[in-house]
Design a protein around this motif. Structure first.
Motif, PDB file in Angstrom:
ATOM      1  N   PRO B 399      50.780  28.264  44.838  1.00  0.00           N
ATOM      2  CA  PRO B 399      49.877  28.473  44.055  1.00  0.00           C
ATOM      3  C   PRO B 399      49.328  27.327  43.051  1.00  0.00           C
ATOM      4  O   PRO B 399      48.279  27.123  43.114  1.00  0.00           O
ATOM      5  N   LEU B 529      53.245  36.335  42.715  1.00  0.00           N
ATOM      6  CA  LEU B 529      51.596  36.397  42.847  1.00  0.00           C
ATOM      7  C   LEU B 529      51.162  35.614  41.141  1.00  0.00           C
ATOM      8  O   LEU B 529      49.468  36.111  42.128  1.00  0.00           O
ATOM      9  N   ASP B 530      50.768  35.325  40.605  1.00  0.00           N
ATOM     10  CA  ASP B 530      50.234  34.273  39.625  1.00  0.00           C
ATOM     11  C   ASP B 530      49.231  33.189  40.141  1.00  0.00           C
ATOM     12  O   ASP B 530      50.360  32.240  40.936  1.00  0.00           O
ATOM     13  N   GLY B 531      48.261  33.555  40.757  1.00  0.00           N
ATOM     14  CA  GLY B 531      47.643  32.157  40.978  1.00  0.00           C
ATOM     15  C   GLY B 531      47.604  32.496  42.812  1.00  0.00           C
ATOM     16  O   GLY B 531      46.968  31.285  42.944  1.00  0.00           O
ATOM     17  N   GLU B 535      45.798  37.255  44.317  1.00  0.00           N
ATOM     18  CA  GLU B 535      44.106  36.727  43.414  1.00  0.00           C
ATOM     19  C   GLU B 535      42.927  37.054  43.759  1.00  0.00           C
ATOM     20  O   GLU B 535      41.705  37.305  43.370  1.00  0.00           O
TER      21      GLU B 535
END
Lengths: 585, 585
Positions: B399, B529-531, B535
């Motif tokens: 990220p 997972l985030d960013g 995604e």
């Protein structure tokens, strides 16, 4: 007129000192004329006219390489290196950027807009030269204010060890944007007072040679000093004492106010446009915080060298007293300090531009969020509609902040919601909180807003409809309203409209519920798409039948763009979005 | 035995100096015993035994607050503050973390694992105290190595301006992890040589009072010094000269090697486990780079205080000569330096742990990527399977890096692909490139890999199948293979298997093509997972009928986890993934 004959530094080299002094006057007039019509960085450029002329007289750019820190003092450099047209002809004013830019000229080596980077970048040029066996002088020009940043220190210490030719011109005008803060500035004062003779010397302590120039606006002295260090085999600091705003009385007198400015009347110094009737998030924030601070003596407002961002003009700073801290241009320290204050039971509020919070990712993660301390970070100008130079974009704060665990990043949609969130954040006892001030211009909402945001990740369902759900984040909530209205008018569809409020988490319950009567979810965010809010929604619905359209700006360093054009290019107008949505009926 | 009677600092205060000296010996034996069985930070802790005893004798923790920088020298502090069991009883060894942690004890004020933060955090405690009108001493303990980081400087300069009680203990053992680098260290040497009397003094130049302690392992001297500054109304530096590794000859002799270590034989100093037969990315990288550097004198390897990360042991550093730069623990400068070297025509390669590249987001964005300079960043230990302390996680680099414009972030799947990419990156002429070393343990692939990666964002279709497409990023490509194999075995489905290679962009053509015969796309990434990468794939397919399942770790500061357990908790085993996939038939 000498200025008209200057097409390159070679044209400076043939002038006498007297002629250069006249040239300096002409340049100053040209700067003032353009700035009064166009706006820009005023004080820093007026102070650096003579030193820039002397640099180009003594050194041979681009063979010798000059790197300007933050580069908002590089206008004279631009004038002397073939770009004077952009300062003399109104039609060409925008042909140069406000910063150095290698695309513009072989005399510029980096695109620079953030502070404290010049010495490090110049160290790189030094290393490359030394490996190739070159003999050019590498010069970094850095202001006293920029010395407060950690990257500058890291660069100076590395330069001190390097041991080969490097010239660091410290342009000491006794000011950052506002007054300087940090123990270092006591040493700079001592050095000025002793004309460089004090034995306790910050620069020497880092292994650098040192030379002081008492009058940094005197071309003859500067030429003598620069000539004496030209081709030096050692890294050396030339500490020059200049006058910020020199040659324009209002700028000399009110240095903070005249650091940067909009167009002004040259005779009176009065601004040409009157914004006094317009509300301003900075002003409102300063007013609000000062009131809160009077009621609660544990609140501390923190700035990293830009007090006006959070509305702390000199008067409010005085009123706030010990409850206001300017750490200098030291964003890393600002975040860690906030975490420490919170750990000690205080209530810190750090106000910072979106573009500059980038400088403290690790402090947000390690110093603040791992410790789950109760600091509030207020992010200003996190918006497409804000600063539009490629070095000052407000696009990236959402991906930067929202993927850090423990952080609660809030996106108010208007001033009322912003202040409700700010008030809650300051007094709550659970989370580190960042708040994204909604857009560049103040928007006032007419809805009721919550006073308690402790039940995390609860989105606000503003209008319940069907088929299409629109998640309008922060400043783009208004765009969401427009899209919903247009959908109704054009297609007779009553869309669901949601104010997500929380950037850092999903309202799983509401998102699940949407599946029952919606086939399309649209996300709107005022920032970069990659790594942002919308992608999390896309991930959530990835395994379902609900389709998702994400809107935001594509990943790029957009430069000096027109907001409306960038919005269109990213299909961010209500008409374009409705056009897209209709394809998914 | 005194150590057995120490349950809190109060038990130290009743001892005589002689008794404290015996206690120091006992603590040192306990440390060596545990470390030889358990591993951990050796040299830093052995050097700080006496100073920690003296601190707790003179000051009254937790009323007086001690903040340890990076905190890998805090073992004695833990022993003296009620946690000795975790050092004396083998069964309890893991009951404390390797760093300070407020969850463990009221004597710890922050969870700290990154360098150069203590002074800033302590400044926050100072501010909170001063607002509340408290009278406690605030003490920051910082090593000489940690002084090279910009955040430490920002903190020192702020402390110098503060002007109220604060005690900064500089634990000068003449070492960082490896030897120190930076002009500052010339000044520390001068201060040691003059026993603190040199008039050019880095700390005084920042506005701090100063005191030198010649023998920082002598309890009586330390008590005298600390007593003299206790309740000081001013910020003061107590510069103590200690011996890293004190009391254990191998650690005193080979300081770099003994900074941190795995279990060892106490008598011989030999490691208990022999890893010499195992390949290691750091070793391989050092070997590879040194060969390339011999062929091309413009290649420069850069480290920020951790040369062994990229395999540059003392011998390779000597061989590399000027082509190797250790900037000290200064990640910001490392990135800016790399950009500058590239601008000057050199070929910089900066090797850094995933957890520490976090410290240079703004430099990656501004100094490097806006300028589109040709630097190579090699990110080590960007993996779930790497360091597992909450302050040293390798989850966040994707990220962090992949949403920066212009950056090309590559994810090789094995060592052969890694070196192919590294070779390409060093010699290409178009992009700033980061390469994510695949996992913690060396994986060897048996496929042919490209030598040219200039045609950006072309994913590699390794196996063409139908229905399900698996995008196995970097080190998780192997997991993708397992999932594909299991799908075949259990469901008879021949899945498509793809090696995406590029984290920073989409292969739109291939992703479009997948729509024709695939209803499900599965992404696997060895990070948050985030960013992240997955995604972006979810966003791409958001408006299509293709379903997407993203796999990676959820956003959290996981702490001292068992890799297998964390994988399971995030459904990252092949069995779990196949179980999930089958729901979407």
């Amino acid at each position: 007129m000498y200025i008209e004959k200057i097409d390159s530094p070679a044209d400076v080299k043939i002038l006498s000192v007297e002629q250069m002094e006249i040239l300096a006057g002409e340049i100053r007039q040209a700067l003032l004329h353009k700035l009064s019509e166009h706006g820009g960085h005023i004080g820093p450029n007026l102070g650096m006219v003579e030193a820039t002329i002397a640099l180009h007289y003594v050194f041979s750019s681009p063979h010798d390489k000059i790197v300007y820190d933050v580069s908002h003092q590089s206008y004279t450099h631009k004038i002397l290196t073939g770009r004077k047209g952009a300062f003399l002809n109104a039609a060409d004013y925008d042909k140069v950027s406000g910063y150095t830019n290698p695309q513009e000229s072989e005399h510029d080596f980096f695109t620079i807009g953030h502070t404290s980077t010049s010495v490090s970048l110049a160290c790189g040029l030094v290393k490359a030269r030394d490996l190739k066996g070159g003999n050019e002088n590498i010069i970094a020009v850095i202001g006293d204010g920029s010395l407060s940043g950690g990257e500058a220190y890291e660069g100076l210490s590395n330069a001190g060890e390097n041991g080969t030719n490097m010239i660091i011109v410290v342009n000491d005008n006794e000011m950052s944007i506002a007054e300087n803060h940090g123990g270092l500035y006591q040493n700079l004062r001592l050095l000025r007072e002793t004309e460089g003779k004090a034995s306790c010397n910050f620069f020497r302590s880092l292994g650098l040679d040192y030379l002081y120039v008492k009058d940094g606006n005197d071309i003859a002295s500067l030429i003598t000093a620069f000539s004496s260090v030209k081709d030096t085999p050692r890294p050396v600091v030339v500490h020059i004492h200049t006058l910020k705003g020199k040659g324009y009385l209002p700028a000399e007198t009110h240095k903070e106010q005249w650091h940067w400015g909009m167009p002004f009347d040259l005779k009176t110094g009065n601004p040409k446009y009157d914004f006094s009737g317009e509300e301003d998030y900075s002003e409102l924030t300063g007013e609000f915080l000062l009131e809160e601070m009077k009621k609660d003596r544990s609140i501390v407002a923190i700035t990293s060298g830009t007090p006006s961002v959070m509305g702390f003009n000199p008067d409010r700073r005085m009123q706030a007293g010990k409850q206001f801290v300017d750490v200098g241009i030291a964003e890393e320290h600002a975040v860690a300090l906030a975490s420490g204050i919170a750990a000690g039971g205080g209530k810190p509020v750090y106000g910072v531009y979106s573009s500059f919070i980038q400088r403290s990712y690790d402090q947000l993660s390690q110093d603040l969020c791992i410790n789950n301390n109760l600091a509030t970070i207020v992010v200003f100008m996190g918006t497409i509609a804000g600063m539009n130079d490629e070095t000052h974009l407000g696009f990236f704060d959402i991906p930067l902040i929202c993927n850090i665990p423990n952080m609660v990043y809030l996106a108010p949609t208007c001033k009322e919601e912003y202040f409700a969130m700010l008030k809650w954040s300051i007094h709550q006892h659970e989370h580190p909180v960042a708040i994204r001030v909604p857009g560049a211009s103040v928007v006032s909402g007419n809805l009721d807003f919550d006073t308690d945001y402790s039940d995390l990740n609860r989105y606000k369902l503003v209008q319940k409809g069907e088929k299409v759900a629109i998640l309008g984040l922060g400043a783009f909530y208004g765009l969401g309203e427009s899209v919903a209205k247009l959908l109704k008018e054009e297609c007779g569809v009553e869309a669901t409209l949601i104010n997500p409020r929380y950037i850092t988490g999903l309202d799983v319950e509401m998102l699940e519920e949407l599946k029952r009567s919606h086939s399309l979810v649209v996300t709107l965010e005022d920032g970069e798409l990659d790594g942002g809010f919308g992608e999390k929604i896309a991930r959530f619905y990835g395994s379902s039948d609900v389709k998702v359209l994400n809107y935001g700006v594509r990943k790029e360093f957009a430069d000096r763009y027109i907001t409306e054009e960038l919005l269109k290019a990213n299909r961010l107008t209500d008409v374009q979005i409705v056009e897209d949505i209709r394809k998914y009926w």
